[in-house]
Design a protein around this motif. Sequence first.
Motif, PDB file in Angstrom:
ATOM      1  N   ASP A 153      -9.502  16.604 -17.683  1.00 52.74           N
ATOM      2  CA  ASP A 153     -10.416  16.775 -16.555  1.00 52.74           C
ATOM      3  C   ASP A 153     -10.600  18.251 -16.211  1.00 52.74           C
ATOM      4  O   ASP A 153     -11.704  18.688 -15.861  1.00 52.74           O
ATOM      5  N   ALA A 154      -9.528  19.012 -16.302  1.00 51.78           N
ATOM      6  CA  ALA A 154      -9.610  20.425 -15.922  1.00 51.78           C
ATOM      7  C   ALA A 154     -10.510  21.205 -16.873  1.00 51.78           C
ATOM      8  O   ALA A 154     -11.210  22.136 -16.461  1.00 51.78           O
ATOM      9  N   VAL A 171     -13.140  19.999 -18.436  1.00 53.11           N
ATOM     10  CA  VAL A 171     -14.519  19.635 -18.065  1.00 53.11           C
ATOM     11  C   VAL A 171     -14.965  20.458 -16.850  1.00 53.11           C
ATOM     12  O   VAL A 171     -16.051  21.039 -16.826  1.00 53.11           O
ATOM     13  N   ALA A 172     -14.103  20.528 -15.861  1.00 53.30           N
ATOM     14  CA  ALA A 172     -14.431  21.275 -14.642  1.00 53.30           C
ATOM     15  C   ALA A 172     -14.617  22.759 -14.955  1.00 53.30           C
ATOM     16  O   ALA A 172     -15.576  23.390 -14.500  1.00 53.30           O
TER      17      ALA A 172
END
Lengths: 237, 237
Positions: free
Chosen positions: A174-175, A177-178
């Motif tokens: 997720d990190a 992607v962010a």
Amino acid sequence: MQKIEVCFTPALLDLYAIEDSIVVVIDILRATSSMTYGLQNGAKAIIPVMDVEDCNDYKNSDYLLAAERNGEVVEGFDFGNSPFSYTTEKVNGKTIVLTTTNGTKALMLAQERAFKVVVGSFLNLESLSQWLILQQKNVLLLCAGWKDKFNLEDSLFAGAVVNRLKNDFSHFDDASVAAEDLYLTAKQDLRGYLHKSSHSSRLEQLNIEKDVQFCLQSNICTVIPVLINSELVPLEN
Amino acid sequence: MQKIEVCFTPALLDLYAIEDSIVVVIDILRATSSMTYGLQNGAKAIIPVMDVEDCNDYKNSDYLLAAERNGEVVEGFDFGNSPFSYTTEKVNGKTIVLTTTNGTKALMLAQERAFKVVVGSFLNLESLSQWLILQQKNVLLLCAGWKDKFNLEDSLFAGAVVNRLKNDFSHFDDASVAAEDLYLTAKQDLRGYLHKSSHSSRLEQLNIEKDVQFCLQSNICTVIPVLINSELVPLEN
């Protein structure tokens, strides 16, 4: 296929299994930018140490001593971590002992467990990314952050690397992607983007605007600093 | 004027001075969404506890027992944290004892030091934001994350709150800038955005697509759950 992860602060590094990963340590303002620039300019090695006291152990010898705390040169040292102190004229052929607020800590933590530790900055973005793609290993992008908190500049750089690597990797956390989307939002004007945070006053108070502009340049270096036996040296291809 | 901060994981909460802050605990999938929905639907209180064992202490009494670990209902419990278990029919007038993987931990950590602890979700986004603006206090948005790592859904919600509060606050940390821009990138299709990460498989494996869709709805609730004496109850205006 390999995975990419982004760790936004060294305080979270324990959560990641990095024994089989290349860890890229990122401290854009200014440690890893200056390390990159220094090795590009002929420094033999850069030795990151944790404390100013450790730095002092190298006094009265042939080393250049560099110490920065809270963005300023520590009194009695040759210089801190402004990239303008890492010119060919100053560092060619020298070994530099360096301690910085956030970057050194991230390097030391990473080397305890990682398969390999390298240093990234916008200055060597393209050569680093190309090299990472060729390794076929997992990659963890480790942001040094600011006193263990998330910061924008390191996260933006992590996103720039994700952006270049993503077609060659199969898994993203997720990190990552962010980080990539932040980079895509900011890339047309990285300096302007950093002004969005109230923490930009942290930079302005230090009177390092020229340094900031310098550190946000892409691809003026080709060197990849790699940590070997606790010293950063140019990676030999 | 007040400041907004975003803490991307409970593992970093110690870095923040929250004694004078309202802490908003965020665990979008699914703890804080279900807590909001349950109190909206007439639950008297929700008692968050750390362990499944603590939950067991309330057995043989008039409580509903809810326990979730790794996204699944623990055997022998009434239900887990699917919002569809928190309908009026099931929870009206009841007190629920709940333990979840990430959300409960964030709540417990926050209440140790915060001025006040409330619960946020897309379901009560607008009423929560309006209330926060009126308090004239510092706000820390605490993402429960996933096993102490950054996650997208909680960060997106934090960004949605920053987006609504920013004109009434004067200071923003780097994380709140990042969270808001992620939200602005994702807001047209929150569900689609969550698919960008490899971790979206974490959701798919749990077979909770209906829950995910439900939890991403904005403003179907007006209640603001507040933690008082270790129980979440509807805030009385």
